[in-house]
Design an enzyme around this catalytic site. Structure first.
Site, short mmCIF file in Angstrom:
data_model
loop_
_atom_site.label_atom_id
_atom_site.label_comp_id
_atom_site.label_asym_id
_atom_site.label_seq_id
_atom_site.Cartn_x
_atom_site.Cartn_y
_atom_site.Cartn_z
N GLY A 1 -2.96 26.27 2.69
CA GLY A 1 -1.77 26.41 3.61
C GLY A 1 -1.90 25.19 4.75
N GLY B 1 -8.37 28.11 -1.74
CA GLY B 1 -9.51 28.44 -2.57
C GLY B 1 -9.12 28.85 -4.06
P1 ADP Z 1 -6.51 25.27 3.96
O1 ADP Z 1 -5.61 26.35 4.65
O2 ADP Z 1 -5.84 23.84 3.67
O3 ADP Z 1 -6.96 25.79 2.41
P2 ADP Z 1 -8.66 25.71 5.62
O4 ADP Z 1 -8.01 26.96 6.06
O5 ADP Z 1 -9.87 25.98 4.94
O6 ADP Z 1 -7.84 24.82 4.67
O7 ADP Z 1 -9.32 24.82 6.90
C1 ADP Z 1 -8.09 24.52 7.83
C2 ADP Z 1 -8.77 24.27 9.13
O8 ADP Z 1 -9.81 23.64 9.31
C3 ADP Z 1 -7.64 23.73 10.12
O9 ADP Z 1 -7.14 24.75 11.09
C4 ADP Z 1 -8.49 22.63 10.86
O10 ADP Z 1 -8.27 22.47 12.22
C5 ADP Z 1 -10.03 22.97 10.57
N1 ADP Z 1 -10.85 22.00 10.42
C6 ADP Z 1 -11.06 21.02 9.80
N2 ADP Z 1 -11.93 20.24 10.32
C7 ADP Z 1 -12.57 20.88 11.27
C8 ADP Z 1 -13.74 20.62 12.23
N3 ADP Z 1 -14.47 19.46 12.04
N4 ADP Z 1 -14.12 21.57 13.07
C9 ADP Z 1 -13.33 22.55 13.42
N5 ADP Z 1 -12.07 22.99 12.42
C10 ADP Z 1 -12.08 22.23 11.53
MG MG Z 2 -6.20 27.89 5.80
#
Ligand code: ADP
Ligand code: MG
Length: 411
Positions: free
Chosen positions: A353, A376
């Site tokens: 997302g 995931g």
């Molecule tokens: P996705 O939705 O693409 O699967 P996640 O939900 O695992 O990804 O992670 C997304 C979030 O991770 C974003 O809101 C981003 O701001 C946060 N993020 C990335 N790197 C960091 C960091 N170093 N410290 C805190 N938050 C982080």
């Molecule tokens: Mg996410």
């Protein structure tokens, strides 16, 4: 893979439960990226043509089995309506019980109701059979269109199939076909880039992933746990201290499997409100600050790695991309992958997302070979795991006589 599709179930005039994933990025009660909603439209349009009554089921965030007002799906009503040119979308204040039944009973052919967050009930994540039966009692057919939630054996993913005929929605079909077609013929070297903040759910996946790919780039908050496991202090960074040993083991497995791991050598530290920021080496993270992005030297190492790759898989932003200047590495990595994809040098898949939202901000979503709605689940699928929700579809016994739909709920 053989599983029932929309064409394989009798849908005309039926009440259809559609498991979707409306866990979309939101800020201040507003949807900031509607990709998951837009991708759902082919299924909804098909069902509307068949004059179905459409019941949307979804989770949002992690309310842990309790009603949490800020995790209500109510704000999604306008977002879904907007994506459907203003079509009226009803809302049910609960996903089971009288409120759900009333909301469904009011539906006319072609109408849509969105029911409240499934995870407000602890039974959803527990995969409770009675809860699944109550959900099933609301409709005649179940459609799983939530590939991104199909790595969970939750009641609404695997449970409902025990009571209703089931089929995959259009988005599910597209996800499975696209990811399979890119990954089954993937040219090596394959590079996986993993970041984001869902450390506990994704870190363990890396252990299998390192056996499947040539390079793994670890960024975002995910990297902090690895830095900690290598003896660096990470200040106030987002980190999972209790996964330190797992991180260490993953690095050892990678070595054995000859998978090259790229970890940050420098990071941008500061506070999430961006009142300060500075790029420092990983051995100099100040005790009172957070590592919120990866640094320039690390970005260069990633670019070098991408330059020799043929297939790139990406889930999880490299930093706190929602807040400038912590978006720099996510944007630079996105641009580099887009450039290499457009020039025909690599095939690229990005999923998740927030990852897809970051690509939309960069205006680069269209330059990737494929965008998955899943994070995931997408990683678990690539790892070679059979996802519970997919197994349920593959094992669908729709040809067997079923109850004909309505089962009396005992609520
Ligand atoms: P996705 O939705 O693409 O699967 P996640 O939900 O695992 O990804 O992670 C997304 C979030 O991770 C974003 O809101 C981003 O701001 C946060 N993020 C990335 N790197 C960091 C960091 N170093 N410290 C805190 N938050 C982080
Ligand atoms: Mg996410």
């Amino acid at each position: 893979m053989k599983f029932p599709r929309l064409e394989d179930v009798d849908l005309a005039g039926k009440t259809v439960l559609v498991r979707t994933d409306l866990n979309v990025p939101m800020q201040g009660g507003k949807v900031t990226n509607n990709n998951r909603i837009v991708r759902l439209l082919p299924t909804l349009e098909y069902l509307m043509k068949k004059k179905c009554r459409i019941v949307l089921l979804s989770h949002f965030d992690r309310p842990k089995g309790k009603f949490v007002p800020s995790m209500s799906l109510a704000p999604l009503v306008d977002a879904v309506s907007e994506a459907m040119d203003g079509k009226e979308i009803q809302f049910g204040v609960d996903c089971i019980g009288p409120a759900a039944r009333d909301a469904v009973a009011k539906l006319k052919a072609g109408e849509i109701v969105l029911l409240e967050n499934l995870r407000f009930h602890p039974e959803e994540e527990a995969g409770d059979a009675n809860f699944a039966r109550e959900l099933a009692s609301l409709g005649d057919v179940f459609i799983n269109d939530a590939f991104s939630a199909s790595h969970r054996a939750h009641a609404s993913i695997t449970g409902i199939a025990a009571y209703l005929p089931i089929a995959a929605g259009r988005l599910m079909e597209e996800e499975l076909a696209s990811i399979y077609s890119i990954f089954s013929n993937a040219k090596k070297p394959i590079t996986a880039i993993v970041g984001g903040s869902k450390i506990s759910t994704k870190l363990e996946l890396l252990e299998n992933l390192v056996a499947k790919v040539d390079n793994v780039v670890i960024g975002g908050a995910m990297a902090n746990t690895f830095l900690l496991s290598q003896g660096h202090s990470v200040g106030k960074s987002l980190v999972e201290t209790n996964l330190k040993a797992t991180a260490k083991r993953i690095l050892e497995t990678a070595k054995k499997k000859k998978c090259n791991i790229i970890l940050p050598v420098d990071v941008v530290v500061g506070q999430p409100d961006a009142t300060s920021n500075a790029c420092v080496g990983i051995e100099h993270i100040p005790a009172d600050q957070m590592a919120l992005d990866i640094g320039n030297e690390t970005i260069r190492a990633i670019s070098d790695c991408l330059a020799t790759s043929k297939t790139v898989i990406w889930n999880g932003p490299m930093g706190l991309f929602e807040t400038r200047p912590f978006d720099v590495s996510t944007m630079m990595v996105a641009r580099e992958i887009a450039r290499l994809t457009t020039s025909g040098t690599i095939k690229s898949i990005a999923g998740g997302g927030d990852t897809v939202a970051a690509l939309a901000i960069a205006g680069l979503g269209g330059s990737f070979s494929y965008l998955s709605t899943a994070g995931g689940a997408f990683l678990e699928y690539l790892e070679g795991k059979t996802l519970p929700g997919i197994t349920t579809l593959l094992e669908a016994k729709n040809s067997k006589p079923h109850s004909g739909g309505k089962i009396k709920a005992n609520a």
